[in-house]
Design a protein around this motif. Structure first.
Motif, PDB file in Angstrom:
ATOM      1  N   VAL A 134      59.863 145.113  52.158  1.00  0.00           N
ATOM      2  CA  VAL A 134      60.332 145.362  53.523  1.00  0.00           C
ATOM      3  C   VAL A 134      60.791 146.805  53.687  1.00  0.00           C
ATOM      4  O   VAL A 134      60.455 147.475  54.674  1.00  0.00           O
ATOM      5  CB  VAL A 134      61.461 144.371  53.891  1.00  0.00           C
ATOM      6  N   VAL A 135      61.555 147.303  52.729  1.00  0.00           N
ATOM      7  CA  VAL A 135      62.048 148.677  52.815  1.00  0.00           C
ATOM      8  C   VAL A 135      60.885 149.663  52.820  1.00  0.00           C
ATOM      9  O   VAL A 135      60.854 150.618  53.607  1.00  0.00           O
ATOM     10  CB  VAL A 135      63.013 148.971  51.651  1.00  0.00           C
ATOM     11  N   CYS A 136      59.907 149.457  51.957  1.00  0.00           N
ATOM     12  CA  CYS A 136      58.762 150.355  51.890  1.00  0.00           C
ATOM     13  C   CYS A 136      57.993 150.359  53.196  1.00  0.00           C
ATOM     14  O   CYS A 136      57.563 151.423  53.674  1.00  0.00           O
ATOM     15  CB  CYS A 136      57.860 149.945  50.731  1.00  0.00           C
ATOM     16  N   HIS A 137      57.818 149.187  53.812  1.00  0.00           N
ATOM     17  CA  HIS A 137      57.081 149.120  55.074  1.00  0.00           C
ATOM     18  C   HIS A 137      57.816 149.864  56.186  1.00  0.00           C
ATOM     19  O   HIS A 137      57.192 150.622  56.947  1.00  0.00           O
ATOM     20  CB  HIS A 137      56.887 147.655  55.475  1.00  0.00           C
ATOM     21  N   ILE A 138      59.123 149.675  56.288  1.00  0.00           N
ATOM     22  CA  ILE A 138      59.891 150.340  57.347  1.00  0.00           C
ATOM     23  C   ILE A 138      59.886 151.852  57.141  1.00  0.00           C
ATOM     24  O   ILE A 138      59.645 152.628  58.075  1.00  0.00           O
ATOM     25  CB  ILE A 138      61.328 149.792  57.389  1.00  0.00           C
ATOM     26  N   VAL A 139      60.124 152.293  55.905  1.00  0.00           N
ATOM     27  CA  VAL A 139      60.197 153.731  55.634  1.00  0.00           C
ATOM     28  C   VAL A 139      58.846 154.393  55.863  1.00  0.00           C
ATOM     29  O   VAL A 139      58.758 155.488  56.433  1.00  0.00           O
ATOM     30  CB  VAL A 139      60.697 153.970  54.199  1.00  0.00           C
ATOM     31  N   LYS A 140      57.757 153.761  55.440  1.00  0.00           N
ATOM     32  CA  LYS A 140      56.434 154.344  55.636  1.00  0.00           C
ATOM     33  C   LYS A 140      56.128 154.568  57.113  1.00  0.00           C
ATOM     34  O   LYS A 140      55.516 155.576  57.483  1.00  0.00           O
ATOM     35  CB  LYS A 140      55.364 153.447  55.013  1.00  0.00           C
ATOM     36  N   ASN A 141      56.542 153.646  57.961  1.00  0.00           N
ATOM     37  CA  ASN A 141      56.257 153.788  59.387  1.00  0.00           C
ATOM     38  C   ASN A 141      57.106 154.867  60.039  1.00  0.00           C
ATOM     39  O   ASN A 141      56.673 155.493  61.002  1.00  0.00           O
ATOM     40  CB  ASN A 141      56.476 152.449  60.096  1.00  0.00           C
ATOM     41  N   TYR A 142      58.313 155.075  59.515  1.00  0.00           N
ATOM     42  CA  TYR A 142      59.156 156.120  60.098  1.00  0.00           C
ATOM     43  C   TYR A 142      58.779 157.517  59.610  1.00  0.00           C
ATOM     44  O   TYR A 142      59.071 158.501  60.284  1.00  0.00           O
ATOM     45  CB  TYR A 142      60.631 155.838  59.805  1.00  0.00           C
ATOM     46  N   MET A 143      58.146 157.615  58.459  1.00  0.00           N
ATOM     47  CA  MET A 143      57.743 158.930  57.948  1.00  0.00           C
ATOM     48  C   MET A 143      56.219 159.081  57.931  1.00  0.00           C
ATOM     49  O   MET A 143      55.654 159.832  57.141  1.00  0.00           O
ATOM     50  CB  MET A 143      58.306 159.146  56.546  1.00  0.00           C
ATOM     51  N   VAL A 144      55.546 158.376  58.841  1.00  0.00           N
ATOM     52  CA  VAL A 144      54.088 158.379  58.855  1.00  0.00           C
ATOM     53  C   VAL A 144      53.528 159.769  59.105  1.00  0.00           C
ATOM     54  O   VAL A 144      52.446 160.117  58.626  1.00  0.00           O
ATOM     55  CB  VAL A 144      53.571 157.377  59.909  1.00  0.00           C
ATOM     56  N   ASN A 145      54.262 160.602  59.856  1.00  0.00           N
ATOM     57  CA  ASN A 145      53.776 161.951  60.143  1.00  0.00           C
ATOM     58  C   ASN A 145      53.762 162.839  58.909  1.00  0.00           C
ATOM     59  O   ASN A 145      53.078 163.866  58.888  1.00  0.00           O
ATOM     60  CB  ASN A 145      54.645 162.610  61.225  1.00  0.00           C
ATOM     61  N   LEU A 146      54.506 162.453  57.893  1.00  0.00           N
ATOM     62  CA  LEU A 146      54.553 163.246  56.663  1.00  0.00           C
ATOM     63  C   LEU A 146      53.558 162.754  55.625  1.00  0.00           C
ATOM     64  O   LEU A 146      53.411 163.379  54.573  1.00  0.00           O
ATOM     65  CB  LEU A 146      55.967 163.203  56.066  1.00  0.00           C
ATOM     66  N   LEU A 147      52.899 161.637  55.916  1.00  0.00           N
ATOM     67  CA  LEU A 147      51.976 161.040  54.958  1.00  0.00           C
ATOM     68  C   LEU A 147      50.538 161.221  55.437  1.00  0.00           C
ATOM     69  O   LEU A 147      50.252 161.092  56.630  1.00  0.00           O
ATOM     70  CB  LEU A 147      52.276 159.543  54.787  1.00  0.00           C
ATOM     71  N   ASN A 148      49.667 161.473  54.521  1.00  0.00           N
ATOM     72  CA  ASN A 148      48.259 161.634  54.852  1.00  0.00           C
ATOM     73  C   ASN A 148      47.496 160.363  54.501  1.00  0.00           C
ATOM     74  O   ASN A 148      46.464 160.384  53.833  1.00  0.00           O
ATOM     75  CB  ASN A 148      47.684 162.834  54.098  1.00  0.00           C
ATOM     76  N   ILE A 149      48.028 159.234  54.962  1.00  0.00           N
ATOM     77  CA  ILE A 149      47.418 157.933  54.687  1.00  0.00           C
ATOM     78  C   ILE A 149      47.466 157.082  55.946  1.00  0.00           C
ATOM     79  O   ILE A 149      48.194 157.382  56.895  1.00  0.00           O
ATOM     80  CB  ILE A 149      48.139 157.200  53.536  1.00  0.00           C
ATOM     81  N   LYS A 150      46.677 156.020  55.949  1.00  0.00           N
ATOM     82  CA  LYS A 150      46.691 155.044  57.025  1.00  0.00           C
ATOM     83  C   LYS A 150      47.806 154.038  56.758  1.00  0.00           C
ATOM     84  O   LYS A 150      47.810 153.354  55.739  1.00  0.00           O
ATOM     85  CB  LYS A 150      45.341 154.322  57.112  1.00  0.00           C
ATOM     86  N   VAL A 151      48.769 153.955  57.674  1.00  0.00           N
ATOM     87  CA  VAL A 151      49.922 153.071  57.506  1.00  0.00           C
ATOM     88  C   VAL A 151      49.805 151.910  58.486  1.00  0.00           C
ATOM     89  O   VAL A 151      49.825 152.129  59.703  1.00  0.00           O
ATOM     90  CB  VAL A 151      51.244 153.821  57.736  1.00  0.00           C
ATOM     91  N   PRO A 152      49.670 150.672  58.025  1.00  0.00           N
ATOM     92  CA  PRO A 152      49.640 149.525  58.948  1.00  0.00           C
ATOM     93  C   PRO A 152      50.975 149.385  59.673  1.00  0.00           C
ATOM     94  O   PRO A 152      52.039 149.556  59.065  1.00  0.00           O
ATOM     95  CB  PRO A 152      49.377 148.328  58.030  1.00  0.00           C
ATOM     96  N   LEU A 153      50.904 149.072  60.943  1.00  0.00           N
ATOM     97  CA  LEU A 153      52.132 148.929  61.726  1.00  0.00           C
ATOM     98  C   LEU A 153      52.812 147.595  61.462  1.00  0.00           C
ATOM     99  O   LEU A 153      54.027 147.472  61.611  1.00  0.00           O
ATOM    100  CB  LEU A 153      51.812 149.061  63.221  1.00  0.00           C
ATOM    101  N   ILE A 154      52.058 146.570  61.077  1.00  0.00           N
ATOM    102  CA  ILE A 154      52.581 145.202  60.955  1.00  0.00           C
ATOM    103  C   ILE A 154      52.695 144.814  59.487  1.00  0.00           C
ATOM    104  O   ILE A 154      51.803 145.095  58.691  1.00  0.00           O
ATOM    105  CB  ILE A 154      51.674 144.199  61.691  1.00  0.00           C
ATOM    106  N   LEU A 155      53.811 144.167  59.152  1.00  0.00           N
ATOM    107  CA  LEU A 155      53.992 143.535  57.847  1.00  0.00           C
ATOM    108  C   LEU A 155      54.073 142.035  58.071  1.00  0.00           C
ATOM    109  O   LEU A 155      54.955 141.550  58.791  1.00  0.00           O
ATOM    110  CB  LEU A 155      55.254 144.042  57.154  1.00  0.00           C
ATOM    111  N   GLY A 156      53.153 141.300  57.477  1.00  0.00           N
ATOM    112  CA  GLY A 156      53.144 139.843  57.615  1.00  0.00           C
ATOM    113  C   GLY A 156      53.710 139.183  56.376  1.00  0.00           C
ATOM    114  O   GLY A 156      53.125 139.276  55.285  1.00  0.00           O
TER     115      GLY A 156
END
Length: 420
Positions: A134-156
């Motif tokens: 959960v923490v990784c999913h939330i953090v990845k979405n908030y720092m998506v502009n700093l990452l050069n990867i495709k970040v899914p918006l939804i965690l199921g």
């Protein structure tokens, strides 16, 4: 000729009659009137248009050149509270730096849909693997502009019933200081077509306002989504189901451009808000919604160590040791986490009935209970002292009820033609 005779009395008193221009023909008089009228119109058009006020926000222009009243009329609900003091919509005099660049005058009302978890008092156990996901999913979405990867918006998050998916997630929200917007599957259907889809967009934008106006992390969480969108047997796919699925897919693809029905504005950019689903079986959902680019899946099945740690933290205040918890868990294998919570609740039943008898019996309970609860004069309730024996007795009773439901199946008696 008739026209000249009709106009002659008026012309005798006019400046045109005293002028040196001889009225030779009727069309000459008409042309004089038309040219004079055009001169008057040109003079009026050259004058500066009078404004209602130099400080009026009603005539303020937005980035598209539309005034405030036009923009307000284009709103879905046509209410001033839906606009607020937004830069580019209302003039700077009324926005001001003290309100910020995009203030919402009714945010105190809208934020009631968020959850702050003050009721979670005590020390609870969070499974490390669950928290990491959960923490990784939330953090990845908030720092998506700093990452050069495709970040899914939804965690199921999916798994068996009663395994603490929602509760574990809420504990993580509390630990991280996240103030989420939480929805349930019951809100995904309505008698009005399009309402659930609009509600999701509104809740998503509300979470964005939490980030912007309060400076807190937020997310949108939908519990038991397969109960609202899943296909079971011959259940019907409704228009609202299709709109909800389409809305979630569109938000996943365009997380910063979410409209609730207004005219699109270039300045209307929404903060990217992570979305979390919980459910039991995601195979019942529309397959393009759960594809890897949009949703990251996490199957939650607590291990024996996780179950013992969670249950021990639950019973720790009762003086139950970890060894005794291991005994209880081994006695009732293959049970969900909520089963062990029900054990503790069942041990209270006999003491609650004794408290009712001390209070005057069930006959006078309602009136006296409500009155004395208001006055703060309720008799003291002494909780039972938990023992392994009492927990095991409660567990055997719960197992007996589970088996009775599965074995009896009274529906077979009431509906003889039902299929197995």
């Amino acid at each position: 000729m008739a026209l000249c005779l009709h106009l002659s009395p008026w012309l005798c008193k006019s400046q045109f009659f005293n002028s040196q221009i001889p009225p030779k023909k009727p069309y000459t008089l008409i042309s004089i009137f038309c040219s004079k009228s055009e001169e008057i119109k040109d003079a009026n058009s050259n004058k500066e248009k009078k404004k209602l006020s130099q400080q009026s926000s009603w005539e303020a222009k937005d980035s598209e050149g539309k005034d405030y009243l036009y923009r307000l009329g284009a709103e879905a609900d046509n209410m001033n509270i839906a606009v607020g003091a937004r830069a580019g919509v209302i003039d700077d005099l009324f926005t001001g730096n003290f309100l910020g660049k995009d203030s919402d005058i009714v945010f105190d009302y809208r934020q009631k849909v968020t959850r702050s978890f003050e009721y979670l008092q005590g020390d609870y156990y969070i499974a490390p693997i669950f928290m990491d996901k959960v923490v990784c999913h939330i953090v990845k979405n908030y720092m998506v502009n700093l990452l050069n990867i495709k970040v899914p918006l939804i965690l199921g998050i999916w798994g068996g019933k009663g395994q603490g998916k929602t509760f574990q997630t809420e504990l993580i929200f509390q630990a991280m200081g996240v103030e989420p917007v939480i929805m349930s599957a019951g809100e995904l259907e309505s008698e009005r077509a399009g309402e659930p889809g609009k509600l999701i967009r509104e809740r998503y934008r509300t979470a964005s306002q939490v980030v912007q106006n309060q400076g807190k992390m937020s997310c949108l969480m939908i519990n038991d989504i397969d109960a609202g969108l899943g296909r079971f047997g011959n259940t019907q796919m409704t228009v609202n189901n299709q709109i909800v699925v389409g809305t979630l897919m569109n938000i996943s693809d365009n997380p910063t451009r979410v409209s609730i029905g207004q005219v699109w504005r270039e300045s209307d950019v929404t903060n990217r808000i992570p979305i979390i689903f919980t459910g039991n079986d995601f195979s019942t959902l529309y397959a393009p919604l759960i594809r890897d680019g949009r949703m990251e899946k996490f199957y939650w099945q607590p291990t024996q160590e996780d179950i013992v740690s969670i249950v021990h933290r639950m019973y720790e205040k009762d003086g139950i040791t970890k060894g005794e918890v291991v005994t209880v868990v081994k006695e009732f294998p293959n049970q969900a986490l909520d089963f062990y919570g029900a054990l503790r609740s069942r041990t209270y039943d006999r003491f609650i009935l004794k408290w009712v008898d001390d209070f005057g019996g069930a006959e006078n309970l309602g009136k006296r209970l409500l009155k004395q609860k208001k006055d703060g004069k309720l008799p003291e309730f002494v909780p039972p002292k938990q023992t392994v024996k009492a927990l095991l007795e409660s567990g055997y009773a719960l197992i007996k009820e589970q088996n009775l439901i599965n074995d009896t199946k009274l529906s077979k008696e009431y509906m003889k033609n039902i299929d197995d």
